[in-house]
Design a protein around this motif. Structure first.
Motif, PDB file in Angstrom:
ATOM      1  N   LEU A   1      56.643 -64.685  33.557  1.00 22.16           N
ATOM      2  CA  LEU A   1      56.834 -63.241  33.684  1.00 22.16           C
ATOM      3  C   LEU A   1      56.073 -62.633  34.858  1.00 22.16           C
ATOM      4  O   LEU A   1      56.180 -61.444  35.118  1.00 22.16           O
ATOM      5  CB  LEU A   1      56.376 -62.555  32.397  1.00 22.16           C
ATOM      6  N   GLY A   2      55.264 -63.463  35.526  1.00 24.08           N
ATOM      7  CA  GLY A   2      54.471 -62.919  36.625  1.00 24.08           C
ATOM      8  C   GLY A   2      53.302 -62.081  36.148  1.00 24.08           C
ATOM      9  O   GLY A   2      52.722 -61.322  36.921  1.00 24.08           O
TER      10      GLY A   2
ATOM     11  N   GLY B   1      51.934 -74.627  43.121  1.00 19.26           N
ATOM     12  CA  GLY B   1      53.297 -74.931  42.717  1.00 19.26           C
ATOM     13  C   GLY B   1      54.207 -73.722  42.756  1.00 19.26           C
ATOM     14  O   GLY B   1      53.815 -72.647  43.216  1.00 19.26           O
ATOM     15  N   GLN B   2      55.427 -73.926  42.290  1.00 20.62           N
ATOM     16  CA  GLN B   2      56.417 -72.849  42.327  1.00 20.62           C
ATOM     17  C   GLN B   2      57.050 -72.672  40.957  1.00 20.62           C
ATOM     18  O   GLN B   2      57.219 -73.635  40.212  1.00 20.62           O
ATOM     19  CB  GLN B   2      57.538 -73.219  43.308  1.00 20.62           C
TER      20      GLN B   2
ATOM     21  N   ASP C   1      61.292 -67.006  43.371  1.00 13.65           N
ATOM     22  CA  ASP C   1      60.011 -67.641  43.110  1.00 13.65           C
ATOM     23  C   ASP C   1      59.004 -66.590  42.626  1.00 13.65           C
ATOM     24  O   ASP C   1      58.518 -65.772  43.398  1.00 13.65           O
ATOM     25  CB  ASP C   1      59.501 -68.314  44.392  1.00 13.65           C
ATOM     26  N   VAL C   2      58.695 -66.613  41.330  1.00 15.40           N
ATOM     27  CA  VAL C   2      57.791 -65.583  40.807  1.00 15.40           C
ATOM     28  C   VAL C   2      56.348 -65.752  41.269  1.00 15.40           C
ATOM     29  O   VAL C   2      55.529 -64.852  41.072  1.00 15.40           O
ATOM     30  CB  VAL C   2      57.759 -65.493  39.259  1.00 15.40           C
ATOM     31  N   THR C   3      56.020 -66.885  41.865  1.00 12.32           N
ATOM     32  CA  THR C   3      54.646 -67.018  42.336  1.00 12.32           C
ATOM     33  C   THR C   3      54.432 -66.242  43.630  1.00 12.32           C
ATOM     34  O   THR C   3      53.315 -66.037  44.044  1.00 12.32           O
ATOM     35  CB  THR C   3      54.255 -68.490  42.579  1.00 12.32           C
ATOM     36  N   THR C   4      55.523 -65.812  44.270  1.00 14.05           N
ATOM     37  CA  THR C   4      55.334 -65.065  45.519  1.00 14.05           C
ATOM     38  C   THR C   4      55.885 -63.639  45.473  1.00 14.05           C
ATOM     39  O   THR C   4      55.414 -62.802  46.232  1.00 14.05           O
ATOM     40  CB  THR C   4      56.005 -65.792  46.707  1.00 14.05           C
ATOM     41  N   ILE C   5      56.861 -63.360  44.609  1.00 11.47           N
ATOM     42  CA  ILE C   5      57.424 -62.004  44.685  1.00 11.47           C
ATOM     43  C   ILE C   5      56.497 -60.972  44.058  1.00 11.47           C
ATOM     44  O   ILE C   5      55.605 -61.283  43.298  1.00 11.47           O
ATOM     45  CB  ILE C   5      58.833 -61.890  44.056  1.00 11.47           C
TER      46      ILE C   5
END
Ligand SMILES: Nc1ncnc2c1ncn2[C@@H]1O[C@H](COP(=O)(O)OP(=O)(O)OP(=O)(O)O)[C@@H](O)[C@H]1O
Ligand SMILES: [Mg+2]
Lengths: 263, 260
Positions: B56-57, B64-65, B72-76
């Motif tokens: 869910l961010g 990782g991703q 990609d929730v790790t960056t948005i």
């Protein structure tokens, strides 16, 4: 683990900087939230009721007693120079430019600010704010911005009420009790208070209102990020204490700065 | 078969008190197929809730991703993340009900805030969901006046309102009696058949939830093992999985297998 003082000092500095950055972004989001639709009109009214109407009693009591003390104290000092006629001017200027905005802000911080901080802190630790995020309901628009708007409207109004009641209190103490000429009390006030003085008071009350709501809600929102606050209910308690202390000190500091710049 | 969520070498660690780190997810990779149900199981404190929060961010991965429907929730961040979250229905482990709102208002909230439906339509939808979850008559209570199991069901009702594409349920049946548990799983199967969402269910009710699961993931000491059928789990040679089978599933599981 033991660390040397320089390291700890550096840590504290970094933490303070990070905290300030967080709070700045928070402020920006809270302001943006005011312009996002749908606008929560009823929530704003509810908050005005809470921050504004709810603080009326404490504001009126504080203002009346402050005004009366000012009246007595002013009479005592001015009497020495035979200048009792200046009482109206002294009381009203002190209230409008200094004590009105400052004491109102301190009272609102203690009464409404602490409650707002605790409310948001509990919502944070019980994942209610996360839940809003997950429903894609902006917590700023939904929860926080209405508090900002309500505080920005209420604090200046409360300050005006504080001023009026305080000046009345000064009248009671100086004129009714000590026998100062009523005409000279009113006339002294009318001739010495300028638009500029009133503007200064209004600007101060806006700034203080913003500081109080910003710091108090922010401490609650970031309850998990506060260093050394612990966890759970305890962290909310600490955050609330911090909110009131920090917002009061900030108000006093800004009071000096604004007076120095704008006087 | 398309993929709803994909973890690629995801790392999540928390700083430990007094230095060092606790690695909760250690280079974990798996994928959640679209339109299917994945069950995540594992001992307490192994990182199941953390996995959902990463998706869910709400928490950021340390490496990782995590790809959710191509994002990609790790960056948005910001709007994009907000938009992505509109596709989820979430039940938190602690229910996370708004405690200043009544049951009805809690369930109606996503509809009021996120749709243009009229109050009449909202009322119909909310009342029918509440009825299905056996909550009729409680709609004017506040969360503080509910039992733990009732809170779970209200949270569930709220998560189901917006017809999400991906459902995340953190222990949906903990605190419910066996009959209610069975009912809830029934409801899942039914709504999923109607709406075709992908779902992740964190659950300890291994035997019961197996009827629903298309895939089971067992989380243990930072690693995930993915199984596509209950039988596969039983045949696993790994020590901790054998133990898991014995302790959490035991005989019920055995008999359940015979029934199948
Ligand atoms: N915010 C946090 N800060 C530090 N550590 C955390 C945090 N959240 C979770 N952890 C740690 O991560 C680990 C996994 O937690 P998680 O909540 O995901 O467990 P879980 O598998 O959901 O367990 P349960 O079945 O009991 O709910 C735990 O050891 C926990 O202590
Ligand atoms: Mg959990």
């Amino acid at each position: 683990m033991h660390r040397n003082p320089i390291e700890r000092f550096g840590d504290t500095g970094l933490y303070a900087l990070q905290d300030l950055g967080r709070m700045a972004i928070y402020l920006a989001k809270a302001i943006r939230g005011l312009f996002r639709r749908p606008f929560r009109f009823r929530e704003v009214l509810r908050q005005i009721q809470f921050i504004g109407a709810g603080s009326l009693t404490v504001i009126i009591c504080t203002a009346a007693s402050t005004g009366m003390v000012l009246g007595l104290q002013g009479y005592y000092s001015l009497h020495k120079f035979g200048a009792e006629g200046m009482l109206g001017s002294a009381v009203s200027l002190t209230l409008i430019m200094e004590l009105g905005p400052v004491l109102t802000a301190l009272m609102v911080a203690g009464r409404a600010g602490s409650a707002m901080c605790a409310e948001l802190g509990i919502m944070r630790i019980s994942e209610q704010i996360d839940a809003l995020d997950c429903m894609a309901i902006d917590p700023f628009r939904y929860l926080i911005s209405p508090k900002f708007l309500a505080a920005l409207l209420s604090v200046p109004l409360l300050t005006v009420i504080f001023d009026v009641v305080g000046i009345g209190g000064g009248y009671v103490a100086g004129v009714t009790l000590m026998g100062v000429n009523p005409g000279s009390y009113i006339e002294g006030m009318r001739s010495s208070v300028t638009n500029h003085d009133i503007q200064l008071g209004v600007i101060k009350s806006f700034v203080f209102g913003l500081l109080v709501v910003w710091i108090c809600t922010g401490r609650g929102y970031f309850v998990k990020e506060i260093r050394g606050a612990g966890f759970g209910a305890e962290s909310v308690g600490r955050a609330t204490t911090q909110a009131v202390v920090l917002s009061s000190i900030t108000v006093l500091v800004f009071d000096y700065l604004l007076t120095a710049v704008l006087l | 078969m398309s993929t709803a969520i994909e973890f690629k070498n995801v790392i999540k660690a928390f700083p430990k008190r007094g230095g060092g780190v606790q690695t909760v997810l250690d280079q974990v990779s798996f994928s959640i197929p679209a339109g299917k149900t994945t069950v995540i199981a594992g001992g307490s404190g192994q990182g199941k809730s953390v996995t959902l929060k990463l998706i869910l961010g709400l928490m950021r991965a340390d490496g990782g991703q995590i790809i959710v429907q191509g994002n990609d929730v790790t960056t948005i961040d910001g709007r994009a993340l907000e938009e992505l979250r509109t596709r989820f229905g979430v039940l938190f482990q602690g229910s996370a009900l708004f405690d200043s709102l009544t049951v009805y208002e809690n369930v109606a909230l996503p509809l009021r805030e996120r749709t243009k439906k009229g109050e009449k339509e909202i009322q119909d939808q909310v009342m029918s969901t509440l009825a299905r979850l056996d909550l009729t008559g409680h709609e004017n209570k506040y969360p503080a006046q509910l039992s733990g199991g009732m809170k779970k069901r209200v949270g569930l009702a709220r998560a189901l309102q917006l017809k999400p594409e991906i459902m995340l349920f953190d222990e949906p049946t903990t605190g419910l009696d066996p009959v209610m548990t069975q009912d809830i799983y029934h409801l899942f199967a039914e709504t999923q058949a109607q709406e075709g969402f992908s779902s992740i269910i964190v659950s300890h009710d291994i035997p019961k939830v197996f009827n629903l699961a298309d895939q089971v993931i067992i989380l243990h000491e930072g690693k995930m093992d993915v199984f596509s059928s209950p039988e596969e789990i039983q045949w696993s040679a790994k020590e901790h999985i054998r133990e898991f089978v014995l302790t959490t599933m035991g005989e019920i599981y055995q008999s359940h297998l015979v029934e199948r």
